[in-house]
Design an enzyme around this catalytic site. Sequence first.
Site, PDB file in Angstrom:
ATOM      1  N   LYS A  10       0.826  -1.213   0.000  1.00 37.60           N
ATOM      2  CA  LYS A  10       0.000   0.000   0.000  1.00 37.60           C
ATOM      3  C   LYS A  10       0.867   1.274   0.000  1.00 37.60           C
ATOM      4  O   LYS A  10       2.055   1.232   0.344  1.00 37.60           O
ATOM      5  CB  LYS A  10      -0.942  -0.036   1.205  1.00 37.60           C
ATOM      6  N   TYR A  50     -12.450  -1.483  -4.128  1.00 35.06           N
ATOM      7  CA  TYR A  50     -13.026  -1.647  -2.784  1.00 35.06           C
ATOM      8  C   TYR A  50     -14.556  -1.527  -2.788  1.00 35.06           C
ATOM      9  O   TYR A  50     -15.154  -1.190  -1.754  1.00 35.06           O
ATOM     10  CB  TYR A  50     -12.415  -0.617  -1.826  1.00 35.06           C
ATOM     11  N   PHE A  58     -15.591   4.370   6.349  1.00 31.14           N
ATOM     12  CA  PHE A  58     -14.205   4.720   6.007  1.00 31.14           C
ATOM     13  C   PHE A  58     -13.929   4.659   4.504  1.00 31.14           C
ATOM     14  O   PHE A  58     -12.799   4.849   4.071  1.00 31.14           O
ATOM     15  CB  PHE A  58     -13.222   3.819   6.765  1.00 31.14           C
ATOM     16  N   ARG A  86      -2.572 -14.135   4.335  1.00 30.35           N
ATOM     17  CA  ARG A  86      -3.316 -13.468   5.420  1.00 30.35           C
ATOM     18  C   ARG A  86      -2.575 -13.637   6.763  1.00 30.35           C
ATOM     19  O   ARG A  86      -2.505 -12.704   7.566  1.00 30.35           O
ATOM     20  CB  ARG A  86      -4.735 -14.022   5.525  1.00 30.35           C
ATOM     21  N   THR A  92      -5.936  -6.732  10.544  1.00 28.73           N
ATOM     22  CA  THR A  92      -6.176  -5.455   9.844  1.00 28.73           C
ATOM     23  C   THR A  92      -5.636  -4.279  10.646  1.00 28.73           C
ATOM     24  O   THR A  92      -4.975  -3.387  10.103  1.00 28.73           O
ATOM     25  CB  THR A  92      -7.699  -5.263   9.614  1.00 28.73           C
ATOM     26  N   ARG A 103       2.161  -6.437   9.058  1.00 30.71           N
ATOM     27  CA  ARG A 103       1.476  -5.258   9.603  1.00 30.71           C
ATOM     28  C   ARG A 103       2.036  -4.862  10.970  1.00 30.71           C
ATOM     29  O   ARG A 103       2.143  -3.667  11.277  1.00 30.71           O
ATOM     30  CB  ARG A 103      -0.027  -5.512   9.653  1.00 30.71           C
ATOM     31  N   ASN A 113      -2.181   0.387   6.551  1.00 31.23           N
ATOM     32  CA  ASN A 113      -1.711  -0.867   7.139  1.00 31.23           C
ATOM     33  C   ASN A 113      -0.832  -1.713   6.210  1.00 31.23           C
ATOM     34  O   ASN A 113      -0.819  -2.930   6.289  1.00 31.23           O
ATOM     35  CB  ASN A 113      -2.887  -1.661   7.720  1.00 31.23           C
ATOM     36  N   HIS A 116      -2.157  -5.347   1.408  1.00 33.09           N
ATOM     37  CA  HIS A 116      -3.470  -5.969   1.143  1.00 33.09           C
ATOM     38  C   HIS A 116      -3.254  -7.414   0.715  1.00 33.09           C
ATOM     39  O   HIS A 116      -2.277  -7.717   0.037  1.00 33.09           O
ATOM     40  CB  HIS A 116      -4.182  -5.218   0.002  1.00 33.09           C
ATOM     41  N   GLU A 127     -10.005  -9.764  -7.863  1.00 28.77           N
ATOM     42  CA  GLU A 127      -8.940  -8.771  -7.692  1.00 28.77           C
ATOM     43  C   GLU A 127      -7.810  -8.962  -8.708  1.00 28.77           C
ATOM     44  O   GLU A 127      -7.278  -7.981  -9.239  1.00 28.77           O
ATOM     45  CB  GLU A 127      -8.406  -8.842  -6.262  1.00 28.77           C
TER      46      GLU A 127
HETATM   47  P1  GDP Z   1      -8.249  -6.476   5.348  1.00 27.79           P
HETATM   48  O1  GDP Z   1      -8.875  -7.611   4.583  1.00 27.79           O
HETATM   49  O2  GDP Z   1      -7.478  -6.932   6.562  1.00 27.79           O
HETATM   50  O3  GDP Z   1      -7.441  -5.553   4.469  1.00 27.79           O
HETATM   51  O4  GDP Z   1      -9.449  -5.601   5.967  1.00 27.79           O
HETATM   52  P2  GDP Z   1     -10.898  -5.177   5.411  1.00 27.79           P
HETATM   53  O5  GDP Z   1     -11.233  -5.918   4.143  1.00 27.79           O
HETATM   54  O6  GDP Z   1     -11.852  -5.259   6.551  1.00 27.79           O
HETATM   55  O7  GDP Z   1     -10.732  -3.626   5.080  1.00 27.79           O
HETATM   56  C1  GDP Z   1     -10.071  -3.199   3.906  1.00 27.79           C
HETATM   57  C2  GDP Z   1      -9.142  -2.057   4.257  1.00 27.79           C
HETATM   58  O8  GDP Z   1      -9.911  -0.948   4.702  1.00 27.79           O
HETATM   59  C3  GDP Z   1      -8.174  -2.323   5.408  1.00 27.79           C
HETATM   60  O9  GDP Z   1      -7.017  -3.029   5.019  1.00 27.79           O
HETATM   61  C4  GDP Z   1      -7.846  -0.930   5.860  1.00 27.79           C
HETATM   62  O10 GDP Z   1      -6.907  -0.284   4.996  1.00 27.79           O
HETATM   63  C5  GDP Z   1      -9.197  -0.239   5.712  1.00 27.79           C
HETATM   64  N1  GDP Z   1      -9.993  -0.297   6.954  1.00 27.79           N
HETATM   65  C6  GDP Z   1     -10.590  -1.380   7.530  1.00 27.79           C
HETATM   66  N2  GDP Z   1     -11.235  -1.059   8.654  1.00 27.79           N
HETATM   67  C7  GDP Z   1     -11.066   0.285   8.794  1.00 27.79           C
HETATM   68  C8  GDP Z   1     -11.516   1.235   9.753  1.00 27.79           C
HETATM   69  O11 GDP Z   1     -12.219   0.920  10.736  1.00 27.79           O
HETATM   70  N3  GDP Z   1     -11.141   2.544   9.555  1.00 27.79           N
HETATM   71  C9  GDP Z   1     -10.379   2.934   8.495  1.00 27.79           C
HETATM   72  N4  GDP Z   1     -10.046   4.225   8.367  1.00 27.79           N
HETATM   73  N5  GDP Z   1      -9.934   2.056   7.568  1.00 27.79           N
HETATM   74  C10 GDP Z   1     -10.273   0.757   7.712  1.00 27.79           C
END
Ligand code: GDP
Length: 138
Positions: A10, A50, A58, A86, A92, A103, A113, A116, A127
């Site tokens: 990222k 996304y 968010f 993962r 996350t 991370r 973070n 991805h 994707e």
């Molecule tokens: P991942 O699969 O671990 O990447 O997590 P998710 O699919 O739930 O979310 C996608 C991405 O959105 C995450 O990697 C973060 O960059 C962002 N994200 C997730 N949860 C939050 C949140 O509560 N706040 C903010 N600002 N970003 C978030």
Amino acid sequence: MAQRTFSIVKPDAVRNGHTGAILAEIDKAGFQIVAIRRQTISKEQAQGFYYVHRERGFFDDLTTFMSSGPLVLMVLEKENAIADLRTLMGATNPANAEEGTIRKKYAASIQENAIHGSDGEETAAFEIGYWFAGYELL
Ligand code: GDP
């Protein structure tokens, strides 16, 4: 059988100079890099990627962040690639990530973070196809 997954270094990690270290972790964990490309994506491209998160609070911040500077798009291959990536990534929210995960080492916040990784087979197929053409994946 070998499985493919999709990953992104990222913009925060690229900006902070962690690209090489993250690629080394991926390599050390036994992944083959099938395809890789550094680019800056548009806000619209980030929104399409996304799409599943479009209703989340968010979404706007996330897509602004993802289009804020260069990132590195990758297709990775190994046995059990989706789950193993993962695990290597960690939770996350880096505050909850296990010691030794990418991370934990390189991420600053739940949004910025560092990496991805696809969360399932269907997501991986979507994707990979979103960012790479078939001829780039031979
Ligand atoms: P991942 O699969 O671990 O990447 O997590 P998710 O699919 O739930 O979310 C996608 C991405 O959105 C995450 O990697 C973060 O960059 C962002 N994200 C997730 N949860 C939050 C949140 O509560 N706040 C903010 N600002 N970003 C978030």
